[in-house]
Design a protein around this motif. Structure first.
Motif, short mmCIF file in Angstrom:
data_model
loop_
_atom_site.label_atom_id
_atom_site.label_comp_id
_atom_site.label_asym_id
_atom_site.label_seq_id
_atom_site.Cartn_x
_atom_site.Cartn_y
_atom_site.Cartn_z
N PRO A 50 0.82 -1.21 0.00
CA PRO A 50 0.00 0.00 0.00
C PRO A 50 0.86 1.27 0.00
O PRO A 50 1.89 1.34 0.68
N HIS A 51 0.45 2.24 -0.79
CA HIS A 51 1.14 3.53 -0.86
C HIS A 51 0.40 4.54 0.00
O HIS A 51 -0.81 4.68 -0.12
N GLU A 52 1.11 5.25 0.86
CA GLU A 52 0.50 6.29 1.67
C GLU A 52 0.57 7.62 0.92
O GLU A 52 1.65 8.11 0.60
N PRO A 53 -0.60 8.22 0.62
CA PRO A 53 -0.61 9.49 -0.11
C PRO A 53 0.16 10.57 0.65
O PRO A 53 0.12 10.64 1.88
N GLY A 54 0.88 11.39 -0.10
CA GLY A 54 1.65 12.45 0.53
C GLY A 54 1.91 13.60 -0.41
O GLY A 54 1.67 13.52 -1.61
N ALA A 55 2.44 14.69 0.17
CA ALA A 55 2.80 15.86 -0.62
C ALA A 55 3.77 15.45 -1.71
O ALA A 55 4.67 14.63 -1.49
N GLY A 56 3.59 16.00 -2.89
CA GLY A 56 4.43 15.65 -4.03
C GLY A 56 3.76 14.65 -4.95
O GLY A 56 4.16 14.50 -6.10
#
Length: 127
Positions: free
Chosen positions: A76-82
């Protein structure tokens, strides 16, 4: 008989909404990976009118997606800035993942933590 605390029906309902109202998007990570998935465009908490809001830089838009769909090689990818999201067929516009006051860039939508609400802001991009 199911428990009064059983929330599995929420996952089923989101899957149905996703199939009927979802839009095809590409999720771009700041590291350069891309993930094609279907997401539901959600109403933002900053919206008083029931549509997209405009606040200075661009319009806020939330995307609701399954945690399992936002994964790279099964992780799973954790959404973040960028990170940013593009909708299929919407050339020249991207929605950059952005923090909301008191909430960060995303939150789970159910107690089962199987869905994410990713907060974004629209940015026009030059060709």
């Amino acid at each position: 008989m199911s428990s009064p605390f059983d929330t599995s029906h929420i996952d089923d309902a989101l899957a149905q909404v996703q199939s009927e109202m979802g839009v095809d998007v590409t999720y771009h990570t700041k590291g350069g990976a891309t993930i094609d998935l279907t997401a539901v465009v959600g109403q933002t908490d900053d919206d008083d009118e029931g549509g997209d809001s405009f606040r200075g830089e661009g319009r806020f838009r939330d995307y609701i997606m399954m945690v399992e769909d936002l994964a790279i090689a099964g992780v799973p990818h954790e959404p973040g800035a960028g990170d940013h999201i593009t909708e299929d067929g919407s050339a020249g516009v991207e929605f950059r993942v952005s923090k909301r006051p008191g909430e960060g860039c995303w939150r789970h939508t159910t107690p089962r933590r199987s869905e994410l609400r990713v907060h974004t802001i629209e940015k026009a991009v030059s060709a």
